[in-house]
Design an enzyme around this catalytic site. Structure first.
Site, PDB file in Angstrom:
ATOM      1  N   SER A  63       0.830  -1.207   0.000  1.00  0.00           N
ATOM      2  CA  SER A  63       0.000   0.000   0.000  1.00  0.00           C
ATOM      3  C   SER A  63       0.861   1.252   0.000  1.00  0.00           C
ATOM      4  O   SER A  63       0.481   2.263  -0.590  1.00  0.00           O
ATOM      5  CB  SER A  63      -0.958  -0.004   1.197  1.00  0.00           C
ATOM      6  N   GLU A  64       2.022   1.214   0.660  1.00  0.00           N
ATOM      7  CA  GLU A  64       2.979   2.317   0.575  1.00  0.00           C
ATOM      8  C   GLU A  64       4.402   1.812   0.670  1.00  0.00           C
ATOM      9  O   GLU A  64       4.684   0.789   1.304  1.00  0.00           O
ATOM     10  CB  GLU A  64       2.760   3.363   1.670  1.00  0.00           C
ATOM     11  N   THR A  65       5.294   2.581   0.062  1.00  0.00           N
ATOM     12  CA  THR A  65       6.731   2.382   0.182  1.00  0.00           C
ATOM     13  C   THR A  65       7.351   3.714   0.567  1.00  0.00           C
ATOM     14  O   THR A  65       6.997   4.756   0.004  1.00  0.00           O
ATOM     15  CB  THR A  65       7.342   1.873  -1.134  1.00  0.00           C
TER      16      THR A  65
END
Length: 289
Positions: A63-65
Site C-alpha cells: 500500500s505504501e513504500t
C-alpha cells in the site's frame, strides 16, 4: 552528551554511511511477518526521480513504500505519492534503529517534520511517531450520503455516538463508525465509486471503526486512491482518529488501542496517545519480511 546511537543516526542522515539504494520489506504494527501491514523501505533513495519511485512502489505492490534520503522521507502507493504514511514511518524507523541504533529521529515529509522515538526491549524495536497537528470537522450530508452509497451502507448501520467526520493528522481520512462488529466485518464496497468520492474529497482512506469500549476500537481502512482494496494497519488514520476523538470529547483515558487487519487475516495492533499537544502519538513494532 549525544549517545553513540544518535551519532550513528546523524552520520547516516548526513549521507556518509549509506551510498547505494537498499530496498527492504517490513511489516508494521506486528511482530509476526504474516500479520501487520507490509511496507517497502528504500534507503539511499536520493538519486531516484519521482517516476522511478512510483515504479518501484508499484513493483513492490504494498500500500505504501517509503523512500529515504537522509532525513527526507517520501511515500508512494502503487498509484501516486502520499504526503504521509504511518505504517511506512514505523517500518522505516525500525529499519534504521536496527542498523544504526535506537533513539530519536526526525523525518522531513511532505506533511511536515515528523518526530519518531525508537526503543529496544528484548531485541524488539518499538517506534512512536508524533503526527502533524491533528484537527477534525463534521462531514457534510452530501459527503456522508456519497460514502454510504459507495460502501453500500445505510444510516441505520452507523453508531450515533460517533458522528461522521473528516479528520486530519498529516492527511485527511473520512471517519465512519459502525454500530456493530458484524457491520464492520461485512465490507463489500464499490471500489470505483468509493475511489471517485475519496479522490474528489482528497481523502487518503475511509477509516471505518467499531467501538468495543472507550479504550479499544476495531478498524478497517479502504484505500482505493492507492489502488489497494484495504489497508491492514493505517498509522496516519489512527492518528487522525485520535484527533477526531479529542474533538468530539470521546477520549476516555487519552490512550487507546486500534485493532486492524483482523478481517484480512493480517492482525495489527496500534497504540494511540492523545493529550493537549497538537500532534497525536502512534506506537507500534515492525518485523522484517
Amino acid at each position: 552528551m549525544e549517545s553513540m546511537e544518535n551519532h550513528r543516526w546523524t552520520r547516516w542522515a548526513s549521507g556518509v554511511t549509506i551510498e547505494d539504494m537498499d530496498v527492504l520489506r517490513y511489516s508494521a504494527f506486528t511482530t509476526d511477518p504474516h500479520g501487520g501491514n507490509p511496507a517497502g523501505v528504500v534507503l539511499g533513495a536520493g538519486h531516484l526521480g519521482d517516476d522511478e519511485m512510483l515504479r518501484i512502489a508499484a513493483e513492490l505492490g504494498y500500500s505504501e513504500t517509503a523512500f529515504v534520503d537522509g532525513d527526507r522521507v517520501r511515500y508512494f502507493s502503487p498509484l501516486a505519492e502520499v504526503d504521509f504514511c504511518g505504517h511506512a514511518t514505523i517500518a522505516t524507523a525500525v529499519a534504521l534503529a536496527e542498523r544504526f541504533g535506537a533513539g530519536p529521529m526526525r523525518f522531513h515529509t511532505n506533511a511536515g517534520e515528523i518526530a519518531v522515538e525508537t526503543t529496544v526491549a528484548d531485541g524488539q524495536v518499538t517506534a512512536t511517531l508524533t503526527s502533524a497537528p491533528a484537527h477534525s470537522r463534521p462531514a457534510t450530508a452530501t459527503e456522508l450520503d456519497e460514502v454510504l452509497a459507495a460502501l453500500r451502507w445505510d444510516r441505520a448501520d452507523l453508531d450515533p455516538a460517533f458522528p461522521p467526520h473528516v479528520a486530519f493528522a498529516g492527511n485527511e481520512h473520512f471517519v465512519l463508525a459502525a454500530g456493530t462488529r458484524e457491520r464492520l466485518a461485512k465490507l463489500d464496497y464499490d471500489f470505483e465509486a468509493l475511489g471517485d468520492v475519496m479522490s474528489r474529497g482528497g481523502w487518503t482512506t475511509v477509516h471505518l471503526v467499531w467501538a468495543e469500549s472507550a479504550e479499544l476500537f476495531h478498524a478497517r481502512d479502504p484505500f482505493p486512491p492507492g489502488g489497494v482494496v484495504e489497508d491492514a494497519a493505517t498509522g496516519a488514520a489512527a492518528a487522525a482518529f485520535g484527533g477526531y476523538l479529542r474533538t468530539i470529547g470521546k477520549l476516555g483515558s487519552g490512550r487507546f488501542t486500534v485493532l486492524q487487519g483482523e478481517d484480512m487475516g493480517r492482525p495489527s495492533v496500534l497504540t494511540v496517545e492523545v493529550d493537549d499537544r497538537p500532534g497525536i502519538r502512534v506506537t507500534g513494532t515492525a518485523v522484517r519480511i
